[in-house]
Design a protein around this motif. Structure first.
Motif, PDB file in Angstrom:
ATOM      1  N   ALA A  94      -2.988  -0.750  -7.633  1.00  0.00           N
ATOM      2  CA  ALA A  94      -3.603  -1.728  -6.736  1.00  0.00           C
ATOM      3  C   ALA A  94      -4.984  -2.101  -7.241  1.00  0.00           C
ATOM      4  N   THR A  95      -5.388  -3.315  -6.912  1.00  0.00           N
ATOM      5  CA  THR A  95      -6.746  -3.711  -7.249  1.00  0.00           C
ATOM      6  C   THR A  95      -7.721  -2.894  -6.390  1.00  0.00           C
ATOM      7  N   ASP A  96      -8.843  -2.586  -6.975  1.00  0.00           N
ATOM      8  CA  ASP A  96      -9.845  -1.749  -6.330  1.00  0.00           C
ATOM      9  C   ASP A  96     -10.559  -2.551  -5.244  1.00  0.00           C
ATOM     10  N   ASN A  97     -10.345  -2.143  -3.991  1.00  0.00           N
ATOM     11  CA  ASN A  97     -11.032  -2.812  -2.889  1.00  0.00           C
ATOM     12  C   ASN A  97     -12.028  -1.883  -2.205  1.00  0.00           C
ATOM     13  N   GLY A  98     -12.231  -0.707  -2.788  1.00  0.00           N
ATOM     14  CA  GLY A  98     -13.198   0.233  -2.247  1.00  0.00           C
ATOM     15  C   GLY A  98     -12.654   1.106  -1.129  1.00  0.00           C
ATOM     16  N   MET A  99     -11.368   0.934  -0.763  1.00  0.00           N
ATOM     17  CA  MET A  99     -10.829   1.745   0.336  1.00  0.00           C
ATOM     18  C   MET A  99      -9.375   2.149   0.121  1.00  0.00           C
ATOM     19  N   ARG A 100      -8.921   2.203  -1.099  1.00  0.00           N
ATOM     20  CA  ARG A 100      -7.543   2.629  -1.346  1.00  0.00           C
ATOM     21  C   ARG A 100      -7.417   4.122  -1.120  1.00  0.00           C
ATOM     22  N   PRO A 101      -6.259   4.578  -0.642  1.00  0.00           N
ATOM     23  CA  PRO A 101      -6.078   6.012  -0.423  1.00  0.00           C
ATOM     24  C   PRO A 101      -5.952   6.771  -1.750  1.00  0.00           C
ATOM     25  N   ALA A 102      -6.122   8.063  -1.680  1.00  0.00           N
ATOM     26  CA  ALA A 102      -5.979   8.913  -2.857  1.00  0.00           C
ATOM     27  C   ALA A 102      -4.575   8.749  -3.428  1.00  0.00           C
ATOM     28  N   GLY A 103      -4.481   8.777  -4.753  1.00  0.00           N
ATOM     29  CA  GLY A 103      -3.185   8.673  -5.418  1.00  0.00           C
ATOM     30  C   GLY A 103      -2.878   7.288  -5.942  1.00  0.00           C
ATOM     31  N   VAL A 104      -3.695   6.297  -5.603  1.00  0.00           N
ATOM     32  CA  VAL A 104      -3.482   4.929  -6.071  1.00  0.00           C
ATOM     33  C   VAL A 104      -4.191   4.757  -7.412  1.00  0.00           C
ATOM     34  N   ARG A 105      -3.507   4.152  -8.361  1.00  0.00           N
ATOM     35  CA  ARG A 105      -4.115   3.817  -9.650  1.00  0.00           C
ATOM     36  C   ARG A 105      -4.814   2.482  -9.485  1.00  0.00           C
ATOM     37  N   LEU A 106      -6.117   2.468  -9.663  1.00  0.00           N
ATOM     38  CA  LEU A 106      -6.926   1.279  -9.417  1.00  0.00           C
ATOM     39  C   LEU A 106      -7.121   0.457 -10.675  1.00  0.00           C
ATOM     40  N   ILE A 107      -7.084  -0.868 -10.503  1.00  0.00           N
ATOM     41  CA  ILE A 107      -7.395  -1.806 -11.584  1.00  0.00           C
ATOM     42  C   ILE A 107      -8.369  -2.847 -11.043  1.00  0.00           C
ATOM     43  N   PRO A 108      -9.115  -3.497 -11.939  1.00  0.00           N
ATOM     44  CA  PRO A 108     -10.001  -4.570 -11.482  1.00  0.00           C
ATOM     45  C   PRO A 108      -9.197  -5.797 -11.033  1.00  0.00           C
ATOM     46  N   VAL A 109      -9.807  -6.613 -10.214  1.00  0.00           N
ATOM     47  CA  VAL A 109      -9.183  -7.839  -9.723  1.00  0.00           C
ATOM     48  C   VAL A 109      -8.869  -8.770 -10.900  1.00  0.00           C
ATOM     49  N   ALA A 110      -7.662  -9.342 -10.889  1.00  0.00           N
ATOM     50  CA  ALA A 110      -7.232 -10.375 -11.837  1.00  0.00           C
ATOM     51  C   ALA A 110      -7.288  -9.944 -13.298  1.00  0.00           C
ATOM     52  N   ASP A 111      -7.120  -8.670 -13.585  1.00  0.00           N
ATOM     53  CA  ASP A 111      -7.203  -8.157 -14.956  1.00  0.00           C
ATOM     54  C   ASP A 111      -5.783  -7.908 -15.488  1.00  0.00           C
ATOM     55  N   LEU A 112      -5.269  -8.888 -16.226  1.00  0.00           N
ATOM     56  CA  LEU A 112      -3.908  -8.821 -16.747  1.00  0.00           C
ATOM     57  C   LEU A 112      -3.708  -7.616 -17.658  1.00  0.00           C
ATOM     58  N   ASP A 113      -4.614  -7.412 -18.592  1.00  0.00           N
ATOM     59  CA  ASP A 113      -4.469  -6.298 -19.531  1.00  0.00           C
ATOM     60  C   ASP A 113      -4.468  -4.954 -18.812  1.00  0.00           C
ATOM     61  N   ALA A 114      -5.349  -4.787 -17.831  1.00  0.00           N
ATOM     62  CA  ALA A 114      -5.398  -3.522 -17.089  1.00  0.00           C
ATOM     63  C   ALA A 114      -4.109  -3.298 -16.316  1.00  0.00           C
ATOM     64  N   LEU A 115      -3.549  -4.357 -15.734  1.00  0.00           N
ATOM     65  CA  LEU A 115      -2.290  -4.231 -14.995  1.00  0.00           C
ATOM     66  C   LEU A 115      -1.159  -3.826 -15.921  1.00  0.00           C
ATOM     67  N   VAL A 116      -1.064  -4.471 -17.070  1.00  0.00           N
ATOM     68  CA  VAL A 116       0.010  -4.158 -18.018  1.00  0.00           C
ATOM     69  C   VAL A 116      -0.110  -2.709 -18.494  1.00  0.00           C
ATOM     70  N   GLU A 117      -1.290  -2.300 -18.911  1.00  0.00           N
ATOM     71  CA  GLU A 117      -1.478  -0.936 -19.415  1.00  0.00           C
ATOM     72  C   GLU A 117      -1.175   0.099 -18.340  1.00  0.00           C
ATOM     73  N   ALA A 118      -1.668  -0.131 -17.129  1.00  0.00           N
ATOM     74  CA  ALA A 118      -1.423   0.812 -16.040  1.00  0.00           C
ATOM     75  C   ALA A 118       0.065   0.878 -15.696  1.00  0.00           C
ATOM     76  N   ALA A 119       0.736  -0.270 -15.680  1.00  0.00           N
ATOM     77  CA  ALA A 119       2.164  -0.300 -15.343  1.00  0.00           C
ATOM     78  C   ALA A 119       2.997   0.437 -16.384  1.00  0.00           C
ATOM     79  N   VAL A 120       2.727   0.183 -17.649  1.00  0.00           N
ATOM     80  CA  VAL A 120       3.470   0.862 -18.717  1.00  0.00           C
ATOM     81  C   VAL A 120       3.241   2.371 -18.623  1.00  0.00           C
ATOM     82  N   ASP A 121       2.007   2.778 -18.402  1.00  0.00           N
ATOM     83  CA  ASP A 121       1.686   4.193 -18.291  1.00  0.00           C
ATOM     84  C   ASP A 121       2.377   4.828 -17.085  1.00  0.00           C
ATOM     85  N   GLU A 122       2.285   4.203 -15.930  1.00  0.00           N
ATOM     86  CA  GLU A 122       2.887   4.771 -14.710  1.00  0.00           C
ATOM     87  C   GLU A 122       4.409   4.806 -14.794  1.00  0.00           C
TER      88      GLU A 122
END
Length: 191
Positions: free
Chosen positions: A133-161
């Motif tokens: 999920a994009t980092d909104n400052g209030m995600r629960p523990a266990g969520v992998r955070l990415i910056p807003v609108a960051d395609l590369d971060a989403l792809v890397e996090a998705a492949v890893d997860e």
């Protein structure tokens, strides 16, 4: 902090709509996203990301649950990709079917330009589904955070997860504590 939702003991045992069930059967790694099809949920980012994810994760597919004013433009974006058959705009599905899909998928996505505390994020975590999920400052523990609108971060996090697989679910323990706390608060205020 009172959580305004309730989590079931186990994923709902419901029959999924036929297109959703077929998509699960034909894709080994299903990424699910839910929400109103509105700009703030950045579904175009997820659709673009799937192309890069599929190059590294065999059998990946993206299922978007929900309806909204962007449906036609999202269909156009999907149809313009060479991987259109691997993106399903499923439309509105009953809440129990959405929870069953969250419990079954390989990864839940919650990309947003801005967002509050998402019940669907908590449901996915409860069922042991990895969440990005994009980092909104209030995600629960266990969520992998990415910056807003960051395609590369989403792809890397998705492949890893997707490579790590599912987590141990906390399902098996119903949690109605938030609902009871809201009720108690109203009784106190009214009393």
């Amino acid at each position: 902090l009172i959580a305004p939702h309730s989590l079931p003991e186990h994923p709902p045992e419901v029959q999924l709509p036929p297109p959703v069930e077929t998509f699960f059967r034909t894709h080994g790694k299903v990424l699910v996203s839910t929400g109103w099809l509105e700009p703030e949920y950045d579904f175009p980012l997820q659709i673009r990301a799937l192309g890069a994810i599929r190059q590294r994760v065999s059998g990946a597919g993206l299922m978007i649950l929900g309806a909204g004013r962007l449906e036609e433009s999202l269909r156009g974006q999907i149809n313009a990709t060479p991987y259109a058959e691997h993106v399903l705009l499923a439309g509105d599905v009953p809440h129990e079917a959405a929870m069953a899909a969250l419990a079954r998928c390989g990864l839940f996505l919650r990309t947003a330009w801005y967002d509050g505390d998402s019940v669907s994020v908590r449901e996915a975590l409860h069922f042991g589904t990895p969440v990005i999920a994009t980092d909104n400052g209030m995600r629960p523990a266990g969520v992998r955070l990415i910056p807003v609108a960051d395609l590369d971060a989403l792809v890397e996090a998705a492949v890893d997860e997707l490579g790590k697989g599912r987590r141990s679910p906390s399902a098996g323990r119903a949690d109605d504590s938030g609902i009871h706390a809201v009720y108690d608060l109203y009784r106190e205020l009214a009393g």
